[in-house]
Scaffold this motif. Sequence first.
Motif, PDB file in Angstrom:
ATOM      1  N   CYS A  85     -27.062 -14.442 -20.423  1.00  0.00           N
ATOM      2  CA  CYS A  85     -25.787 -14.635 -21.121  1.00  0.00           C
ATOM      3  C   CYS A  85     -25.908 -14.364 -22.620  1.00  0.00           C
ATOM      4  CB  CYS A  85     -25.295 -16.065 -20.903  1.00  0.00           C
ATOM      5  SG  CYS A  85     -25.209 -16.531 -19.173  1.00  0.00           S
ATOM      6  N   PHE A  86     -24.759 -14.154 -23.253  1.00  0.00           N
ATOM      7  CA  PHE A  86     -24.699 -13.991 -24.711  1.00  0.00           C
ATOM      8  C   PHE A  86     -23.474 -14.733 -25.240  1.00  0.00           C
ATOM      9  CE2 PHE A  86     -21.968 -10.664 -23.165  1.00  0.00           C
ATOM     10  CZ  PHE A  86     -20.996 -10.495 -24.137  1.00  0.00           C
ATOM     11  N   VAL A  87     -23.498 -15.005 -26.536  1.00  0.00           N
ATOM     12  CA  VAL A  87     -22.403 -15.730 -27.182  1.00  0.00           C
ATOM     13  C   VAL A  87     -21.514 -14.733 -27.913  1.00  0.00           C
ATOM     14  CG1 VAL A  87     -21.817 -17.480 -28.900  1.00  0.00           C
ATOM     15  CG2 VAL A  87     -23.847 -17.775 -27.462  1.00  0.00           C
ATOM     16  N   LYS A  88     -20.219 -14.861 -27.699  1.00  0.00           N
ATOM     17  CA  LYS A  88     -19.240 -13.995 -28.369  1.00  0.00           C
ATOM     18  C   LYS A  88     -18.334 -14.867 -29.235  1.00  0.00           C
ATOM     19  CE  LYS A  88     -15.308 -11.002 -27.614  1.00  0.00           C
ATOM     20  NZ  LYS A  88     -14.307 -10.592 -26.629  1.00  0.00           N
ATOM     21  N   TYR A  89     -18.373 -14.632 -30.543  1.00  0.00           N
ATOM     22  CA  TYR A  89     -17.508 -15.347 -31.483  1.00  0.00           C
ATOM     23  C   TYR A  89     -16.314 -14.462 -31.811  1.00  0.00           C
ATOM     24  CZ  TYR A  89     -21.391 -18.548 -32.308  1.00  0.00           C
ATOM     25  OH  TYR A  89     -22.392 -19.464 -32.155  1.00  0.00           O
ATOM     26  N   ASP A  90     -15.128 -15.023 -31.799  1.00  0.00           N
ATOM     27  CA  ASP A  90     -13.917 -14.312 -32.203  1.00  0.00           C
ATOM     28  C   ASP A  90     -13.417 -14.968 -33.483  1.00  0.00           C
ATOM     29  OD1 ASP A  90     -11.392 -13.232 -32.619  1.00  0.00           O
ATOM     30  OD2 ASP A  90     -10.800 -13.370 -30.518  1.00  0.00           O
ATOM     31  N   VAL A  96     -15.106 -19.335 -29.323  1.00  0.00           N
ATOM     32  CA  VAL A  96     -16.452 -18.928 -28.926  1.00  0.00           C
ATOM     33  C   VAL A  96     -16.512 -18.929 -27.401  1.00  0.00           C
ATOM     34  CG1 VAL A  96     -17.359 -21.271 -29.099  1.00  0.00           C
ATOM     35  CG2 VAL A  96     -18.907 -19.350 -29.237  1.00  0.00           C
ATOM     36  N   GLU A  97     -17.170 -17.921 -26.840  1.00  0.00           N
ATOM     37  CA  GLU A  97     -17.344 -17.826 -25.396  1.00  0.00           C
ATOM     38  C   GLU A  97     -18.805 -17.520 -25.096  1.00  0.00           C
ATOM     39  OE1 GLU A  97     -13.607 -15.796 -23.368  1.00  0.00           O
ATOM     40  OE2 GLU A  97     -14.375 -14.583 -25.024  1.00  0.00           O
ATOM     41  N   VAL A  98     -19.278 -17.959 -23.942  1.00  0.00           N
ATOM     42  CA  VAL A  98     -20.599 -17.596 -23.450  1.00  0.00           C
ATOM     43  C   VAL A  98     -20.347 -16.719 -22.231  1.00  0.00           C
ATOM     44  CG1 VAL A  98     -22.807 -18.423 -22.592  1.00  0.00           C
ATOM     45  CG2 VAL A  98     -21.564 -19.763 -24.286  1.00  0.00           C
ATOM     46  N   LEU A  99     -20.722 -15.435 -22.342  1.00  0.00           N
ATOM     47  CA  LEU A  99     -20.402 -14.453 -21.312  1.00  0.00           C
ATOM     48  C   LEU A  99     -21.653 -13.892 -20.655  1.00  0.00           C
ATOM     49  CD1 LEU A  99     -17.709 -12.502 -23.369  1.00  0.00           C
ATOM     50  CD2 LEU A  99     -17.322 -14.304 -21.676  1.00  0.00           C
ATOM     51  N   GLN A 100     -21.480 -13.411 -19.413  1.00  0.00           N
ATOM     52  CA  GLN A 100     -22.588 -12.800 -18.692  1.00  0.00           C
ATOM     53  C   GLN A 100     -22.891 -11.420 -19.270  1.00  0.00           C
ATOM     54  OE1 GLN A 100     -21.771 -12.676 -14.489  1.00  0.00           O
ATOM     55  NE2 GLN A 100     -21.368 -14.873 -14.379  1.00  0.00           N
ATOM     56  N   LYS A 101     -24.173 -11.110 -19.415  1.00  0.00           N
ATOM     57  CA  LYS A 101     -24.572  -9.801 -19.925  1.00  0.00           C
ATOM     58  C   LYS A 101     -24.211  -8.698 -18.943  1.00  0.00           C
ATOM     59  CE  LYS A 101     -28.312 -11.420 -22.887  1.00  0.00           C
ATOM     60  NZ  LYS A 101     -29.760 -11.430 -23.153  1.00  0.00           N
ATOM     61  N   LYS A 102     -24.392  -8.951 -17.632  1.00  0.00           N
ATOM     62  CA  LYS A 102     -24.101  -7.938 -16.609  1.00  0.00           C
ATOM     63  C   LYS A 102     -22.609  -7.676 -16.467  1.00  0.00           C
ATOM     64  CE  LYS A 102     -28.155  -8.411 -13.694  1.00  0.00           C
ATOM     65  NZ  LYS A 102     -28.666  -8.731 -12.344  1.00  0.00           N
ATOM     66  N   ASP A 103     -21.800  -8.728 -16.635  1.00  0.00           N
ATOM     67  CA  ASP A 103     -20.353  -8.613 -16.498  1.00  0.00           C
ATOM     68  C   ASP A 103     -19.673  -9.474 -17.559  1.00  0.00           C
ATOM     69  OD1 ASP A 103     -17.716  -8.368 -15.814  1.00  0.00           O
ATOM     70  OD2 ASP A 103     -17.944  -9.095 -13.753  1.00  0.00           O
ATOM     71  N   PRO A 104     -19.428  -8.882 -18.739  1.00  0.00           N
ATOM     72  CA  PRO A 104     -18.852  -9.659 -19.858  1.00  0.00           C
ATOM     73  C   PRO A 104     -17.445 -10.192 -19.619  1.00  0.00           C
ATOM     74  CG  PRO A 104     -19.806  -7.594 -20.636  1.00  0.00           C
ATOM     75  CD  PRO A 104     -19.796  -7.534 -19.137  1.00  0.00           C
ATOM     76  N   THR A 105     -16.851  -9.877 -18.472  1.00  0.00           N
ATOM     77  CA  THR A 105     -15.539 -10.452 -18.169  1.00  0.00           C
ATOM     78  C   THR A 105     -15.681 -11.842 -17.560  1.00  0.00           C
ATOM     79  OG1 THR A 105     -15.437  -9.470 -15.948  1.00  0.00           O
ATOM     80  CG2 THR A 105     -14.523  -8.176 -17.787  1.00  0.00           C
ATOM     81  N   LYS A 106     -16.920 -12.214 -17.206  1.00  0.00           N
ATOM     82  CA  LYS A 106     -17.170 -13.521 -16.592  1.00  0.00           C
ATOM     83  C   LYS A 106     -17.917 -14.427 -17.555  1.00  0.00           C
ATOM     84  CE  LYS A 106     -17.343 -11.751 -11.889  1.00  0.00           C
ATOM     85  NZ  LYS A 106     -18.197 -11.547 -10.706  1.00  0.00           N
ATOM     86  N   GLU A 107     -17.484 -15.688 -17.571  1.00  0.00           N
ATOM     87  CA  GLU A 107     -18.146 -16.681 -18.431  1.00  0.00           C
ATOM     88  C   GLU A 107     -19.394 -17.230 -17.756  1.00  0.00           C
ATOM     89  OE1 GLU A 107     -16.350 -19.537 -20.994  1.00  0.00           O
ATOM     90  OE2 GLU A 107     -14.350 -18.801 -20.453  1.00  0.00           O
ATOM     91  N   CYS A 108     -20.340 -17.624 -18.583  1.00  0.00           N
ATOM     92  CA  CYS A 108     -21.541 -18.313 -18.109  1.00  0.00           C
ATOM     93  C   CYS A 108     -21.325 -19.814 -18.216  1.00  0.00           C
ATOM     94  CB  CYS A 108     -22.749 -17.959 -18.984  1.00  0.00           C
ATOM     95  SG  CYS A 108     -23.359 -16.302 -18.724  1.00  0.00           S
ATOM     96  N   GLU A 109     -22.092 -20.533 -17.420  1.00  0.00           N
ATOM     97  CA  GLU A 109     -22.039 -21.982 -17.519  1.00  0.00           C
ATOM     98  C   GLU A 109     -22.777 -22.394 -18.775  1.00  0.00           C
ATOM     99  OE1 GLU A 109     -23.191 -25.885 -14.854  1.00  0.00           O
ATOM    100  OE2 GLU A 109     -23.345 -23.897 -13.982  1.00  0.00           O
ATOM    101  N   ARG A 110     -22.173 -23.276 -19.534  1.00  0.00           N
ATOM    102  CA  ARG A 110     -22.846 -23.800 -20.720  1.00  0.00           C
ATOM    103  C   ARG A 110     -22.936 -25.296 -20.579  1.00  0.00           C
ATOM    104  NH1 ARG A 110     -18.150 -22.264 -25.110  1.00  0.00           N
ATOM    105  NH2 ARG A 110     -16.462 -22.707 -23.703  1.00  0.00           N
ATOM    106  N   TYR A 111     -24.051 -25.804 -21.026  1.00  0.00           N
ATOM    107  CA  TYR A 111     -24.317 -27.212 -20.810  1.00  0.00           C
ATOM    108  C   TYR A 111     -24.075 -28.072 -22.047  1.00  0.00           C
ATOM    109  CZ  TYR A 111     -26.500 -25.260 -16.688  1.00  0.00           C
ATOM    110  OH  TYR A 111     -26.727 -24.582 -15.540  1.00  0.00           O
ATOM    111  N   ALA A 112     -24.034 -27.453 -23.198  1.00  0.00           N
ATOM    112  CA  ALA A 112     -23.840 -28.257 -24.417  1.00  0.00           C
ATOM    113  C   ALA A 112     -23.350 -27.375 -25.554  1.00  0.00           C
ATOM    114  CB  ALA A 112     -25.148 -28.933 -24.816  1.00  0.00           C
TER     115      ALA A 112
END
Length: 115
Positions: A85-90, A96-112
């Motif tokens: 995953c990577f972090v995308k700041y707008d 702020v979003e945490v998105l999948q590297k393979k598919d940036p249209t999908k969010e990753c699970e973030r724990y904190a």
Amino acid sequence: MKFILATIFAINILVTQCNAACYTQMNALSPGGEEPKGCLDENGVLHEFNTRWRTKDCLDCSCGTAWISCCSAHGRPVNYDKKKCFVKYDKNACTVEVLQKKDPTKECERYAMVG
């Protein structure tokens, strides 16, 4: 009055050390040593006492008679899968979003989030 300002200043130091996403600064006297008429932001814009505004850097600020306080409008993601995953700041929307590297249209699970 000096005791009150010293107390506020001491509390502001503690608050700043406890939350790195916020800062507080004393409200500067106007030129000539007069009491301030509001708070000057980093662009020199005067904000009335007891008002709030958001900066272009996504800080939510407030103006008090003796201080200016600003905090990040969003947290910083931590404890997520950094390999997948990577972090995308707008900065325009202050999000702020945490998105999948393979598919940036999908969010990753973030724990904190911090800040």
